[in-house]
Design an enzyme around this catalytic site. Structure first.
Site, mmCIF file in Angstrom:
data_model
loop_
_atom_site.group_PDB
_atom_site.id
_atom_site.type_symbol
_atom_site.label_atom_id
_atom_site.label_comp_id
_atom_site.label_asym_id
_atom_site.label_seq_id
_atom_site.Cartn_x
_atom_site.Cartn_y
_atom_site.Cartn_z
ATOM 1 N N SER A 72 0.692 -0.880 0.264
ATOM 2 C CA SER A 72 0.064 -0.042 0.083
ATOM 3 C C SER A 72 0.900 1.691 0.100
ATOM 4 C CB SER A 72 -0.504 -0.058 1.245
ATOM 5 O OG SER A 72 0.040 0.209 2.027
ATOM 6 N N GLY A 73 2.268 1.058 0.240
ATOM 7 C CA GLY A 73 3.513 2.470 0.506
ATOM 8 C C GLY A 73 3.560 2.625 2.005
ATOM 9 N N GLY A 74 2.453 2.030 2.462
ATOM 10 C CA GLY A 74 2.714 2.818 4.011
ATOM 11 C C GLY A 74 3.681 2.219 4.830
ATOM 12 N N PHE A 75 4.256 0.943 4.531
ATOM 13 C CA PHE A 75 5.666 0.545 5.023
ATOM 14 C C PHE A 75 6.983 1.469 5.046
ATOM 15 C CE2 PHE A 75 10.091 -1.504 5.443
ATOM 16 C CZ PHE A 75 9.697 -2.029 6.833
ATOM 17 N N ASP B 230 -2.024 0.716 6.086
ATOM 18 C CA ASP B 230 -2.023 0.798 6.787
ATOM 19 C C ASP B 230 -1.006 1.406 8.092
ATOM 20 O OD1 ASP B 230 -0.091 -0.837 6.505
ATOM 21 O OD2 ASP B 230 -0.747 -2.121 7.274
ATOM 22 N N GLN C 6 -2.562 -5.222 12.516
ATOM 23 C CA GLN C 6 -2.103 -4.763 12.782
ATOM 24 C C GLN C 6 -2.155 -4.931 14.706
ATOM 25 O OE1 GLN C 6 1.047 -3.080 12.456
ATOM 26 N NE2 GLN C 6 0.628 -2.999 10.290
ATOM 27 N N GLY D 81 3.271 -5.256 10.813
ATOM 28 C CA GLY D 81 3.734 -4.110 11.817
ATOM 29 C C GLY D 81 5.066 -5.672 12.653
ATOM 30 N N CYS E 247 21.979 -28.042 -5.715
ATOM 31 C CA CYS E 247 21.180 -26.844 -6.745
ATOM 32 C C CYS E 247 20.886 -27.140 -8.408
ATOM 33 C CB CYS E 247 21.735 -25.188 -6.677
ATOM 34 S SG CYS E 247 20.609 -23.787 -7.573
ATOM 35 N N CYS F 167 20.288 -24.549 -10.349
ATOM 36 C CA CYS F 167 19.602 -23.042 -11.100
ATOM 37 C C CYS F 167 21.044 -22.677 -12.493
ATOM 38 C CB CYS F 167 19.510 -22.102 -10.243
ATOM 39 S SG CYS F 167 21.339 -21.418 -9.753
#
Lengths: 377, 377
Positions: B94-97, B147, B190, B217, B305, B307
């Site tokens: 959301s950009g909140g962090f 948030d 949260q 959080g 691995c 890869c």
């Protein structure tokens, strides 16, 4: 000869020629462009990406690989091909070009050149024998003789002495060469802008019967007219049945001009270097991706290009990545630019095949804007 | 619901669960790891490379894309999928962090948050409505509610007020959501380390019937024991028929611990970030590629691995590239590290399928060295 050259076709109105080179790691047609993999990697690209755009031969730098990781480590890895995961042809330079850009004139002796490692200040010594030892350890398909590359301009007297030394160094390198069955060796014709010196050098080297011949000492700051003139009188001094390589040249204009004068092989950091600075070579000339004009341009970089970058990404996306300093953009533009030169040389070959090279050259000059004062010469 | 979750199997001795998420851009099994493509690119990687290692869903950051190139340009391009050439699922935060790491507490109001653009100093304002507007323009499959993500530690009183605001903001975001047919929306639980706050938040959000629930959080500096404890009491508060996403977590140990506590989805910049610093996650723990010990190590990074990096390149080569600051190495290590986490989650799913998750977790802990004081927790 380890390296075989087959002349397929000559143009009726220029020295442009179509040929085929066979190396221990593959056969390809010429004129050919070689992407530069200085430090055992063509910057940002994998083997698969180079193969996908048709790269048949790449270049490695003896000097850089000697300094890091060290030619002995590359040899332990099984040679440069195995170390860097590239199983097509590799050409290595001799280290001379880098060394002479680092050394002072007083540090050049008959024996070799003393100079400082640019990264850690270590004092190093490179000689014809050492250069061949390094290149033998790297295991490249085509090696270069260790030559002196004098700056432009240099005096006639200096160039004359230098050419004689380059000839003696070529002989010493040939004698030092240990892997005659698996690695070819080219002589490098020096002599500045002087016909007699170029002739003297070419004749001496041709007498030593190298696998091919490079033209050195060009693309060191001289005007375009001099470069073209030197090529015009030098390539006829070289045998028709051996490849001719113009070192360090890779702009579209210079490639076209040199093909016209009988050159078969080219290398240059230009396509990958300008890619990292956000510049693309396109059918219609250079394009600076950070220009605001591309912010909302949802079309491909070059509408005539079918490379991975042009098929999948828009100018707006590349613009965003470049402004955001995202590494992906350096890769995408490198793919595009190297592909551009590989397609250019492919189209050059096709044009020679159909004996319409001059016409093709004029078309590219026109479309790319090379008749204008375009930096790309 | 735009996002469908199918519970396939639960473990007999833990909360670990195998599920399947269906989005408008594909269906995949969970637990799943999402590589982070902050600026419309998973750093250094292409779509093809992500697909080759089995990446089914990636993450984009609303804040970064809002700032550059701007959500409106992405919308004009046809949405984030088209802009960045990725046709599998995308989740956006959301950009909140990011905003809360830039904003001062006094700049947080009921309406939203005022803060400075880190790059140019512009004053910006982000609210629940604006965040959803941005995410609607990006066209991600799964969006996040805006948030408040308080720092650790915060006082109980602050967290209580903050949780209530987060609940009100979740409601506002839900109301602002314009593309209900093509984009799902998750609520974010949260409440810090407090059971009653987490419960209060979860109940309020569940009543709003989101497509899924994130646990926010966490991974903000709290001890591992607290993170695990919060997960233990929070996931049972969430509906069984909806996906559960633990934001910002991606170390092998934390993924295993969270799966054990009922988490389905993970994202983290860890694999690509440490790759750019020369660190690889391997079966036997972290490996620092610049260590001198690897100078002549001609074996793969990880013998378990398969890869692209491990199949084609040696530690000696990667060591050389890293020391030479060659961009290719950042890509090769990114491929390896993202693949490592995708294989880890794949093996987790297989273990849950065969109801031997706890045993599998202990094996990885042992092999990776997580029982020691390993930074990777």
């Amino acid at each position: 000869m380890v390296i075989k050259y087959k002349l397929i076709k000559e143009s009726h109105d220029s020295m442009a020629r179509l040929g085929e080179i066979t190396t221990p790691h593959g056969t390809f047609e010429t004129p050919v462009f070689m992407a530069v993999g200085t430090q055992a990697t063509v910057k940002t690209l994998t083997k698969e990406e180079l193969e996908a755009i048709g790269s048949q031969i790449i270049l490695g730098n003896a000097y850089h690989l000697w300094v890091a990781p060290g030619h002995e480590i590359v040899k332990e890895a099984g040679g440069l091909h195995k170390f860097m995961n590239w199983d097509r042809a590799i050409l290595t330079d001799s280290g001379g070009f880098q060394v002479f850009s680092l050394a002072n004139p007083k540090d050049i002796s008959e024996e070799g050149v003393t100079f400082k490692n640019q990264k850690n200040g270590d004092v190093l010594f490179l000689s014809p024998e050492k250069s061949i030892e390094i290149q033998n350890a790297l295991g490249s398909d085509i090696m270069m003789s260790f030559d002196e590359c004098p700056p432009y301009p240099s005096t006639y007297d200096y160039l004359k002495k230098s050419v004689d030394r380059t000839i003696r160094w070529a002989r010493r390198g040939l004698d030092a060469h240990q892997n005659r069955v698996t690695q070819g060796l080219f002589g490098i014709v020096q002599g500045g802008e002087h016909y007699d010196l170029r002739k003297h050098c070419a004749e001496a080297l041709v007498a030593m019967d190298f696998d091919g011949y490079s033209i050195g000492g060009l693309s060191v700051g001289e005007p375009k007219t001099i470069q073209n003139q030197v090529l015009e009188f030098t390539t006829p001094l070289l045998p028709k049945d051996k490849p001719r390589y113009l070192m360090g040249v890779g702009s579209p204009g210079a490639i076209l001009d040199a093909v016209e004068r009988g050159i078969d092989m080219f290398d240059c950091v230009l396509p990958t270097r300008i890619a990292r600075h956000g510049t693309a070579m396109t059918t219609h000339g250079r394009l600076i991706i950070k220009n605001k004009a591309f912010e909302r341009d949802f079309t491909a970089l070059d509408d005539h290009c079918d490379c991975y970058c042009c098929k999948n990404y828009t100018k707006a996306y590349l613009h965003h990545l470049f402004k955001s300093q995202e590494m992906l953009v350096y890769r995408l533009l490198s793919i595009h630019n190297v592909n551009f030169l590989l397609r250019l040389t492919e189209n050059i070959r096709q044009a020679i095949k159909e004996d319409r090279f001059t016409e093709f050259k004029e078309k590219v000059y026109r479309e790319y804007g090379l008749n204008d004062s375009n930096k790309d010469f």
